[in-house]
Design a protein around this motif. Structure first.
Motif, PDB file in Angstrom:
ATOM      1  N   TYR A 225      -2.884   3.877  10.031  1.00  0.00           N
ATOM      2  CA  TYR A 225      -1.810   3.824   9.033  1.00  0.00           C
ATOM      3  C   TYR A 225      -0.695   2.955   9.591  1.00  0.00           C
ATOM      4  O   TYR A 225      -0.294   3.128  10.750  1.00  0.00           O
ATOM      5  CB  TYR A 225      -1.264   5.218   8.723  1.00  0.00           C
ATOM      6  CG  TYR A 225       0.025   5.196   7.937  1.00  0.00           C
ATOM      7  CD1 TYR A 225       0.023   4.989   6.565  1.00  0.00           C
ATOM      8  CD2 TYR A 225       1.258   5.363   8.580  1.00  0.00           C
ATOM      9  CE1 TYR A 225       1.214   4.954   5.850  1.00  0.00           C
ATOM     10  CE2 TYR A 225       2.448   5.331   7.868  1.00  0.00           C
ATOM     11  CZ  TYR A 225       2.416   5.114   6.498  1.00  0.00           C
ATOM     12  OH  TYR A 225       3.597   5.061   5.797  1.00  0.00           O
ATOM     13  N   SER A 226      -0.187   2.033   8.784  1.00  0.00           N
ATOM     14  CA  SER A 226       0.882   1.136   9.228  1.00  0.00           C
ATOM     15  C   SER A 226       2.056   1.199   8.277  1.00  0.00           C
ATOM     16  O   SER A 226       1.884   1.207   7.050  1.00  0.00           O
ATOM     17  CB  SER A 226       0.375  -0.312   9.313  1.00  0.00           C
ATOM     18  OG  SER A 226      -0.657  -0.429  10.270  1.00  0.00           O
ATOM     19  N   SER A 227       3.256   1.265   8.849  1.00  0.00           N
ATOM     20  CA  SER A 227       4.493   1.152   8.088  1.00  0.00           C
ATOM     21  C   SER A 227       5.174  -0.145   8.491  1.00  0.00           C
ATOM     22  O   SER A 227       4.649  -0.907   9.315  1.00  0.00           O
ATOM     23  CB  SER A 227       5.408   2.340   8.373  1.00  0.00           C
ATOM     24  OG  SER A 227       5.967   2.230   9.677  1.00  0.00           O
ATOM     25  N   GLU A 228       6.353  -0.388   7.966  1.00  0.00           N
ATOM     26  CA  GLU A 228       7.087  -1.594   8.351  1.00  0.00           C
ATOM     27  C   GLU A 228       7.568  -1.527   9.796  1.00  0.00           C
ATOM     28  O   GLU A 228       7.966  -2.540  10.370  1.00  0.00           O
ATOM     29  CB  GLU A 228       8.280  -1.796   7.421  1.00  0.00           C
ATOM     30  CG  GLU A 228       9.296  -0.658   7.466  1.00  0.00           C
ATOM     31  CD  GLU A 228      10.434  -0.864   6.488  1.00  0.00           C
ATOM     32  OE1 GLU A 228      11.266  -1.751   6.751  1.00  0.00           O
ATOM     33  OE2 GLU A 228      10.488  -0.140   5.469  1.00  0.00           O
ATOM     34  N   SER A 231       2.479   1.334  13.762  1.00  0.00           N
ATOM     35  CA  SER A 231       1.197   1.868  13.320  1.00  0.00           C
ATOM     36  C   SER A 231       0.864   3.165  14.056  1.00  0.00           C
ATOM     37  O   SER A 231       1.391   3.457  15.129  1.00  0.00           O
ATOM     38  CB  SER A 231       0.083   0.852  13.560  1.00  0.00           C
ATOM     39  OG  SER A 231       0.292  -0.321  12.806  1.00  0.00           O
ATOM     40  N   VAL A 263       5.958   4.869  13.559  1.00  0.00           N
ATOM     41  CA  VAL A 263       5.936   4.552  12.127  1.00  0.00           C
ATOM     42  C   VAL A 263       7.279   4.851  11.474  1.00  0.00           C
ATOM     43  O   VAL A 263       7.517   4.456  10.327  1.00  0.00           O
ATOM     44  CB  VAL A 263       4.815   5.325  11.408  1.00  0.00           C
ATOM     45  CG1 VAL A 263       3.456   4.958  11.990  1.00  0.00           C
ATOM     46  CG2 VAL A 263       5.046   6.841  11.467  1.00  0.00           C
ATOM     47  N   THR A 271       7.340  12.255  10.731  1.00  0.00           N
ATOM     48  CA  THR A 271       6.376  11.204  10.376  1.00  0.00           C
ATOM     49  C   THR A 271       5.576  11.492   9.113  1.00  0.00           C
ATOM     50  O   THR A 271       4.575  10.830   8.839  1.00  0.00           O
ATOM     51  CB  THR A 271       5.395  10.963  11.536  1.00  0.00           C
ATOM     52  OG1 THR A 271       4.700  12.187  11.835  1.00  0.00           O
ATOM     53  CG2 THR A 271       6.123  10.464  12.778  1.00  0.00           C
ATOM     54  N   HIS A 273       4.385  11.272   5.346  1.00  0.00           N
ATOM     55  CA  HIS A 273       4.482  10.214   4.340  1.00  0.00           C
ATOM     56  C   HIS A 273       3.507  10.468   3.196  1.00  0.00           C
ATOM     57  O   HIS A 273       2.444  11.047   3.378  1.00  0.00           O
ATOM     58  CB  HIS A 273       4.199   8.837   4.960  1.00  0.00           C
ATOM     59  CG  HIS A 273       2.799   8.683   5.504  1.00  0.00           C
ATOM     60  ND1 HIS A 273       1.746   8.216   4.747  1.00  0.00           N
ATOM     61  CD2 HIS A 273       2.281   8.945   6.738  1.00  0.00           C
ATOM     62  CE1 HIS A 273       0.647   8.173   5.486  1.00  0.00           C
ATOM     63  NE2 HIS A 273       0.944   8.626   6.701  1.00  0.00           N
ATOM     64  N   ASN A 317       7.475   6.323   2.230  1.00  0.00           N
ATOM     65  CA  ASN A 317       7.295   6.001   3.652  1.00  0.00           C
ATOM     66  C   ASN A 317       7.860   7.117   4.538  1.00  0.00           C
ATOM     67  O   ASN A 317       8.499   8.047   4.040  1.00  0.00           O
ATOM     68  CB  ASN A 317       7.917   4.636   3.972  1.00  0.00           C
ATOM     69  CG  ASN A 317       9.436   4.628   3.867  1.00  0.00           C
ATOM     70  OD1 ASN A 317      10.096   5.648   4.034  1.00  0.00           O
ATOM     71  ND2 ASN A 317      10.007   3.473   3.587  1.00  0.00           N
ATOM     72  N   ASP A 319      10.400   7.485   6.315  1.00  0.00           N
ATOM     73  CA  ASP A 319      11.822   7.390   6.654  1.00  0.00           C
ATOM     74  C   ASP A 319      12.712   8.347   5.874  1.00  0.00           C
ATOM     75  O   ASP A 319      13.940   8.268   5.972  1.00  0.00           O
ATOM     76  CB  ASP A 319      12.309   5.950   6.427  1.00  0.00           C
ATOM     77  CG  ASP A 319      11.614   4.955   7.345  1.00  0.00           C
ATOM     78  OD1 ASP A 319      11.070   5.397   8.383  1.00  0.00           O
ATOM     79  OD2 ASP A 319      11.598   3.757   7.026  1.00  0.00           O
TER      80      ASP A 319
END
Length: 474
Positions: A225-228, A231, A263, A271, A273, A317, A319
């Motif tokens: 899984y990757s966020s801005e 990963s 992430v 974390t 999401h 996401n 955040d």
């Protein structure tokens, strides 16, 4: 939820009153309302300590800490001396009979809740308790105890010796979050997590009235899984619930928690999401997306994974301090509903302390699938004022109720499309610590919203544990 004999038809947001064959029109279904009918005390000195911002006697993932079966209500908790007890009362009675089941809580860890389940095939009460990524304790009653509550005495002799297995069946050495689910046939299933936070899998076991069988795991912890920000290659799926509807479909809303904090925008967040959804039409053996695509098989090589397409029904996401293990329900048409909560973007795009930020700015949202199959989300306009979770129930008219932290109750009508959320009860007089445990089965039994709560205390000073009842629209 129970179906009504006559269902109002909703058109363009208004209720259309059906015309009966006699030529008389039925009144429109009532909207949501609660009328407090009484409070009973389970324990004046229940065990109290705050851990992971919660209490061991009142945690959202406690399915079920309170349940109703054949005219009687059952509750489980730990007393001030750490003993696990089960209480019973006839519905409407003001006092509870209690039994110690022979187990003492090991750690001051709010994950180590007691969950109750009923196997209708043999009338037993089952308890699973005291686990957080390690072993569990399991106790079951004699057969028929719940089928004859007025004829069989409520004594310790009615319960078996505590075990570290399910009648000899070992599931995993890293066990957490026991949740019992009654199947339409009267079997009893046990949902659990194998592994640890950020690296775990969900599994199922099943009791057929004579023995337990491991069905296996159905979610994967692997994949990228990757966020801005970065990963993660490991995670676990946190369930908002796992429930059968009246037609036998098994529903599960969830969120993912990543193992790698990279992430997130800030290490003080959490974390979690995305809100996802799957269902099963074969008693949890095969899992499908909302669109019907098979994405996993319990006990098979293909499991539900973060990389599967079509799982997400509300994207978010990591955040915004999205909470895990909130709540879900299904309406009379079998449509799934859930409560989720997080810090909306209008308060900023990066939470830096998930407890403080959720307490200051957290909001709960009602996510549901409408008649056309579209997913909708409505913010409940009541600040959380807490980092903790909200519980969801639906009444016989499909009105929705959110039981917020501190026992506050908000409601929304089916007639509005569940968009007219308003506060119905402000929690006054309860002095509730935070999360509550809902009796998910009692609404079907006698149209009562019943929940267990513990009064605020300090340190490790024991406090009162109570059950409060509210009548819903008749």
């Amino acid at each position: 939820m129970n179906r009504r004999t006559l269902l109002g038809a909703a058109l363009a947001g208004a209720v259309v009153t059906p015309v009966l064959t006699t030529g008389t029109a039925r009144a429109a279904d009532p909207g949501p309302s609660v009328t407090r009918t009484g409070t009973t005390t389970l324990d004046t000195r229940a065990l109290y300590f705050v851990s992971y911002d919660g209490l061991v006697n009142n945690n959202s993932f406690q399915k079920n800490g309170l349940l109703t079966y054949k005219g009687h209500q059952y509750a489980a908790w730990y007393t001030a001396d750490r003993n696990a007890v089960v209480g019973r009362r006839a519905l409407g009675a003001t006092t509870w009979s209690t039994v110690a089941v022979g187990h003492t809580l090991r750690y001051d860890d709010s994950h180590n809740v007691i969950s109750l389940g009923v196997s209708a095939l043999d009338g037993r009460l089952h308890l699973n308790m005291d686990s957080h990524s390690d072993g569990f304790t399991y106790v079951k009653s004699v057969a028929g105890l719940l089928d004859n509550p007025t004829g069989l005495s409520w004594t310790a002799a009615r319960f078996g010796t505590p075990m570290s297995t399910l009648d000899g069946l070992t599931l995993t050495s890293q066990f957490t979050y026991p949740q019992f689910i009654a199947t339409p046939e009267g079997r009893l299933q046990l949902s659990y997590r194998a592994g640890v936070s950020g690296n775990g899998r969900n599994g199922l076991a099943e009791y057929d009235g004579s023995a337990w069988t491991a069905l296996g795991e159905w979610t994967a912890s692997t994949g990228t899984y990757s966020s801005e920000h970065g990963s993660s290659t490991a995670r676990n799926m946190y369930l908002h619930g796992i429930d059968y509807d009246a037609n036998g479909r098994l529903h599960a809303f969830f969120t993912w928690r990543e193992q790698n904090g990279a992430v997130m925008c800030n290490g003080g967040g959490i974390t979690n999401h995305d809100t996802g959804y799957v269902y099963s039409d074969d008693r949890g053996r095969t899992w499908r997306t909302g669109a019907g695509t098979v994405v996993g098989t319990t006990g098979g090589s293909d499991k539900v994974a973060v990389t599967d397409a079509g799982l997400v029904v509300d994207a978010l996401n990591p955040d915004h301090s999205l909470m895990n293990q909130e709540s879900q329900a299904t309406d009379s048409a079998g449509r799934p509903h859930a409560i989720i909560s997080y810090v909306p973007g209008r308060f900023g795009q990066c939470t830096t302390n998930y407890v403080a930020d959720r307490t200051a700015n957290g909001r709960a949202f009602h996510v549901r699938r409408n008649a056309s199959g579209t997913w909708q989300k409505t913010e409940i306009p009541v600040p959380l004022n807490s980092s903790q979770r909200t519980k969801l129930v639906l009444d016989r008219y499909d009105n929705a109720y959110a039981v917020l932290p501190f026992g506050r109750i908000a409601g929304a009508s089916k007639a509005s499309g569940h968009t007219d959320w308003t506060l119905l009860f402000d929690g006054g007089g309860l002095n509730a610590f935070g999360e509550v445990v809902i009796d998910e089965t009692r609404i079907r039994a006698d149209n009562t919203l019943s929940f267990m709560y513990q009064e605020k205390s300090s340190g490790t000073t024991p406090s009162a544990l109570r059950v409060v009842d509210f009548a819903l629209p008749a």
